[in-house]
Design an enzyme around this catalytic site. Sequence first.
Site, short mmCIF file in Angstrom:
data_model
loop_
_atom_site.label_atom_id
_atom_site.label_comp_id
_atom_site.label_asym_id
_atom_site.label_seq_id
_atom_site.Cartn_x
_atom_site.Cartn_y
_atom_site.Cartn_z
N ARG A 56 0.85 -1.19 0.00
CA ARG A 56 0.00 0.00 0.00
C ARG A 56 0.88 1.24 0.00
NH1 ARG A 56 -2.78 3.48 3.67
NH2 ARG A 56 -4.92 3.95 2.99
N LYS A 89 -6.22 5.06 9.19
CA LYS A 89 -7.29 5.72 8.45
C LYS A 89 -8.20 6.41 9.46
CE LYS A 89 -7.62 2.92 4.25
NZ LYS A 89 -8.55 2.17 3.37
N SER A 103 -13.27 -3.72 -0.04
CA SER A 103 -13.70 -3.34 1.30
C SER A 103 -15.22 -3.37 1.39
CB SER A 103 -13.20 -1.93 1.63
OG SER A 103 -11.79 -1.85 1.49
#
Length: 217
Positions: free
Chosen positions: A42, A140, A111
């Site tokens: 990521r 996040k 997700s």
Amino acid sequence: MDTTPYFSAACCRLYAVTQHCDDLCKQVQQAIAGGITMLQIREKGLDTPALVKLAKPILTLCRDAAIPCLINDDVYAAKQLGADGVHVGQSDMNISEARRILGENAIIGTSAHNVAEAVRAEKQGANYIGCGAVFPSGTKTDTTPLSYEILCKICRSVSIPVVAIGGITADNVQALSGTGIDGIAVVSALFAQPDITRAARILRARSDSICGKEKCR
């Protein structure tokens, strides 16, 4: 794209998601030594060419360890690399388009934050879903909390693997016992630790103790 190794729910048991650092290859080596079962690279700040360059040696490490290596969001980087697959969010490229680009054997995850999104993802051909944030997350900050009850409902509603994500640590992971999840995804609980290999071993053992069990009713 030929997915190597074969994907199963067991691949989700300890799903490591990288965070940017100066020596990512070394960190991934340490995580592999500790027992991670799948890796997602990521790197939100990199364009496709830079991501491909960064990911190539990491993909080799994963192949040597026989664990799947996925790319976050960037389907075209995954295609160029011959990575095992990609994880796309709800606002990213849709699953069917990612499948068209990467092929039938690619691992495609997405997700889901509720039952409807989870069911839709399975119908669209996702191989697994990541559900969260199950705990407050420092990675996040714009996520909506996902309750234990909703996580249970998601696990009951789909047949593909469900991975819990968001704020998971070795200290709180036991609270997810009984939900029916197939694995946990972690970022800072692994890559922000002073001893990544030890952190992975502990997380793997605790994930093994609670995941892949009977789904809650």
